[in-house]
Design an enzyme around this catalytic site. Structure first.
Site, mmCIF file in Angstrom:
data_model
loop_
_atom_site.group_PDB
_atom_site.id
_atom_site.type_symbol
_atom_site.label_atom_id
_atom_site.label_comp_id
_atom_site.label_asym_id
_atom_site.label_seq_id
_atom_site.Cartn_x
_atom_site.Cartn_y
_atom_site.Cartn_z
ATOM 1 N N LYS A 145 20.103 53.153 30.727
ATOM 2 C CA LYS A 145 20.006 54.352 31.561
ATOM 3 C C LYS A 145 19.157 55.390 30.846
ATOM 4 O O LYS A 145 19.312 55.629 29.643
ATOM 5 C CB LYS A 145 21.411 54.897 31.825
ATOM 6 C CG LYS A 145 21.486 56.078 32.787
ATOM 7 C CD LYS A 145 22.947 56.417 33.086
ATOM 8 C CE LYS A 145 23.094 57.534 34.101
ATOM 9 N NZ LYS A 145 24.518 57.778 34.445
ATOM 10 N N CYS A 166 22.273 55.313 38.293
ATOM 11 C CA CYS A 166 22.896 56.544 38.789
ATOM 12 C C CYS A 166 22.033 57.793 38.665
ATOM 13 O O CYS A 166 21.119 58.009 39.455
ATOM 14 C CB CYS A 166 24.248 56.739 38.111
ATOM 15 S SG CYS A 166 25.333 57.874 39.035
ATOM 16 N N GLU A 198 27.570 50.881 38.258
ATOM 17 C CA GLU A 198 27.398 51.335 36.873
ATOM 18 C C GLU A 198 28.685 51.087 36.067
ATOM 19 O O GLU A 198 29.787 51.396 36.532
ATOM 20 C CB GLU A 198 27.065 52.828 36.913
ATOM 21 C CG GLU A 198 26.922 53.507 35.588
ATOM 22 C CD GLU A 198 26.631 54.997 35.741
ATOM 23 O OE1 GLU A 198 26.175 55.608 34.761
ATOM 24 O OE2 GLU A 198 26.853 55.546 36.858
#
Length: 688
Positions: A131, A187, A62
């Site tokens: 994300k 994540c 990330e």
């Protein structure tokens, strides 16, 4: 991008890509904080290594192009411009590189900043995925800088002057000679009750990527493994996870660079944690196995239907072509798929197997109202295992072991060794032992049939063998009638698969068979487990180890003039290989050529791969491609020809996830199915 002209036929047999595998890498580059040019260069170095190692797909951490832990520097125009320049460097350099790869980058879109995964392949940005779930608790402050990708779909973003699809509604699909589909999330997405990758899997992605930063605290590595493994299992998918490592700021946090790859819940590989330089975890993942598992699991398909409206993805196509040269498999293949190599896991599974067998037989005895068990004891593996289970059943039910009526029944080829072992075992375990010589009755039956043996001719045909096998079982049933007992079966899963049992009134039949779904290779380890446990004493251990060392034989045909006894594996093949074939055919529905190739990977070299520690050196051997193919051919022929025996087996508990062959459990097939298609596939696609 259009599909290429290359196909699976262009891939050599000795390549994992030919058999539905894809080489995957989870990468942890050394990070230079707020230096996108340096980070792009380090990323490119790993991608070039991936190209040289014939990797198809690579995932990076990330925000790997900027660094995750740079806080308010994420909002600096100079940094964001440098990030786009770094992406352009990667795009241009990727033209001559085979892998498709996902890198993390902060990108601007419509006046907001997004934490994204940028997917690049051969000079193109295939797509950009934002994300969805932004952590903003404890040490995380992502909402300070980023907007959520929740609801962002069907959009287009401009990155370094290039237009690219933007949104969480994207899957990426190879249309080349190595087909696979993947999804990317970032994540925190997997730490939520409804990870985006769940919908990605329902939409058709076999591989799920997670670009993560994830600082480390005590116990967190195990938590990540649990999350990734469970998501891999729940989604029936491959899950690749890459966390940030060396170079991230340690002002207030530390970073361990954990990179892991899971397949159907199993950890395949993991990088060393706390690396001091760039590293990657590489493994060949079985995409074809994932497809098979989804196809045979109806509830997965139901989940797709239930969430159909939510799984409308844009599919971004690209062409990854597998190399056309042979390639060694980057993955361990268990020689014994029913038996774990790890000693602790093996001990745990042996205990569990005994518990299942004991529960099954105890419940059957309890439900019948009977108090006695009747069993034939040959001094071989299967009857030994069944007798050990019977003893545990009586102990659990508070019944005396003397109520186990055990009989050794010598025939025309019974050896002194096996007979002595049968008696030693019965006496050591404290059961009621007796000898019942079947030879007089067998001679009478053979004479009644007009068989040449009755006239003194050495004719040892199937009738000669089955008269003995049938009489043994017939006696056991009549003894059970006479003395109020339940006949315990002894035949195992391997014999049932190969049809190596006498149908009807023979070792095929019993009142209940606790061994019915236990393969021969596992039975050997179950007996070794008891031998080494101390529970049977020195004499018991000695006899169990001698039984394990005795050549497997039905002992129905007298030894030849040279003294060679009847050896089962001469007829049906090595049980180690045949159990391997059984597992991969029935559990995963693999094509025979793939089974043969995997068997070559597992059994082609004694020095390659792990062995269960209990396997003696004398049993550690290799098999040539011709041997593997020949025994697989025999396995397929016997497996199809003997379904009628499996259609009428007595009750017995399923033991392992490898499956059972009861028509009331795992396996259903017609008794008259033809094997031709399987043999043709083997002959056509597997070289000698």
């Amino acid at each position: 991008m259009a599909k290429t002209d290359r196909s699976q036929a262009d891939i050599p047999f000795d390549s994992p890509y030919r058999h539905g595998f894809v080489r995957l890498a989870a990468c942890v580059p050394a990070i230079a904080l707020a230096d996108p040019a340096a980070n792009a260069a380090e990323t490119l170095k790993l991608v070039r290594q991936g190209h040289d190692r014939h990797i198809a797909l690579m995932v990076f951490p990330e925000l790997g192009l900027s660094g995750y832990s740079i806080d308010d520097l994420l909002l600096q125009d100079a940094l964001l411009e440098a990030v786009e320049s770094g992406i352009e460097t990667l795009v241009q350099a990727s033209v001559d590189l085979a892998p498709v790869f996902a890198v993390g980058a902060p990108l601007r879109f419509e006046g907001r900043l997004f934490n994204t995964a940028v997917i690049i392949h051969r000079g193109e940005i295939l797509g950009v995925v934002p994300k969805t779930f932004l952590p903003n608790y404890r040490e995380y402050y992502e909402r300070r800088w980023f907007a959520s990708g929740l609801g962002v779909a069907g959009r287009t973003i401009t990155v370094a002057g290039r237009a690219a699809p933007f949104g969480t509604d994207q899957l990426f699909r190879s249309t080349g000679s190595a087909p696979f589909t993947f999804h990317a999330e970032i994540c925190e997405d997997v730490w939520t009750p409804n990870p985006p990758s769940t919908l990605g899997a329902l939409g058709g992605a076999e591989i799920l990527l997670n670009l993560s930063a994830s600082n480390i605290v005590i116990g967190k590595a195990d938590a990540r493994r649990l999350l990734c493994a469970s998501q891999s299992m729940r989604c029936q998918a491959i899950y690749a996870y890459s966390a940030a490592g060396v170079g991230e700021s340690t002002t207030d946090n530390a970073w361990d660079g954990q990179a892991s790859i899971f397949e159907l819940g199993e950890l395949l590989t993991e990088s060393g944690r706390f690396p001091t330089e760039s590293t990657m975890a590489v493994v060949d993942v079985d995409v074809a196995r994932v497809r098979q598992e989804r196809m045979r699991t109806g509830s997965f398909g139901d989940s797709v239907a239930a969430r159909q409206a939510e799984t409308a993805f844009r599919v971004q196509a690209f062409a990854f072509d597998a190399p056309t040269s042979p390639l060694a498999l980057a993955r361990a293949v268990d020689r014994y798929p029913f038996v774990p190599d790890d000693e602790n896991k093996l001990a745990e599974q042996c205990l569990e197997a005994y518990a299942v067998q004991v529960q099954g037989l105890a419940q059957r005895l309890r439900s019948t109202g009977l108090k006695r068990l009747v069993i034939g004891v040959s001094g071989g593996l299967d009857s030994t295992q069944a007798l050990l289970v019977a003893c545990r059943v009586m102990d659990q039910l508070g019944l005396p072991r003397a109520d186990i009526l055990a009989f050794t029944m010598p025939g025309f080829a019974t050896s002194d060794r096996t007979k002595a072992n049968a008696w030693t075992l019965m006496n050591t375990l404290g059961v009621t032992g007796a000898e019942l010589d079947i030879r007089p009755t067998a001679r009478q039956m053979l004479a009644d049939l007009g068989h040449p043996f009755a006239a003194g001719e050495p004719v040892y045909d199937v009738t000669f063998e089955n008269v003995q096998a049938g009489l043994r079982t017939d006696y056991l049933f009549r003894i059970a009638n006479q003395r109020g007992g339940l006949v315990v079966g002894t035949g195992d899963l391997s014999e049932l698969a190969l049809g190596w049992c006498t149908y009807g009134v023979g070792d095929h039949m019993s009142h209940y068979n606790p061994n019915s779904s236990v393969p021969k290779t596992l039975i050997q380890h179950l007996i070794r487990f008891v031998a080494g446990s101390g529970e049977v004493g020195a004499a018991g251990e000695a006899v169990l180890r001698d039984i394990l060392a005795t050549e497997i034989s039905p002992e129905l045909v007298p030894a030849a003039a040279g003294g060679k006894t009847q050896a089962t594996e001469d007829f049906v093949g090595p049980y180690a290989l045949q159990d391997f074939n059984l597992f991969h055919l029935t559990r995963y529905g693999m094509a025979p050529s793939k089974i043969a190739w995997l068997a070559g990977c597992a059994w082609g070299d004694v020095e390659r791969g792990a062995w269960p520690s209990a396997v003696p050196d004398s049993e550690r051997r290799a098999y040539s491609p011709a041997e593997i193919k020949g025994w697989l051919r025999l396995f397929l022929t016997r497996f199809f020809a003997n379904q009628f025996k499996r259609s009428a087996v007595p009750n017995g508990p399923k033991i392992s996830s490898g499956g059972a062959l009861s028509p009331r459990g795992d396996w259903r097939m017609p008794s008259d199915a033809r094997v031709d298609a399987w043999l043709t596939e083997l002959e056509t696609n597997a070289p000698d």
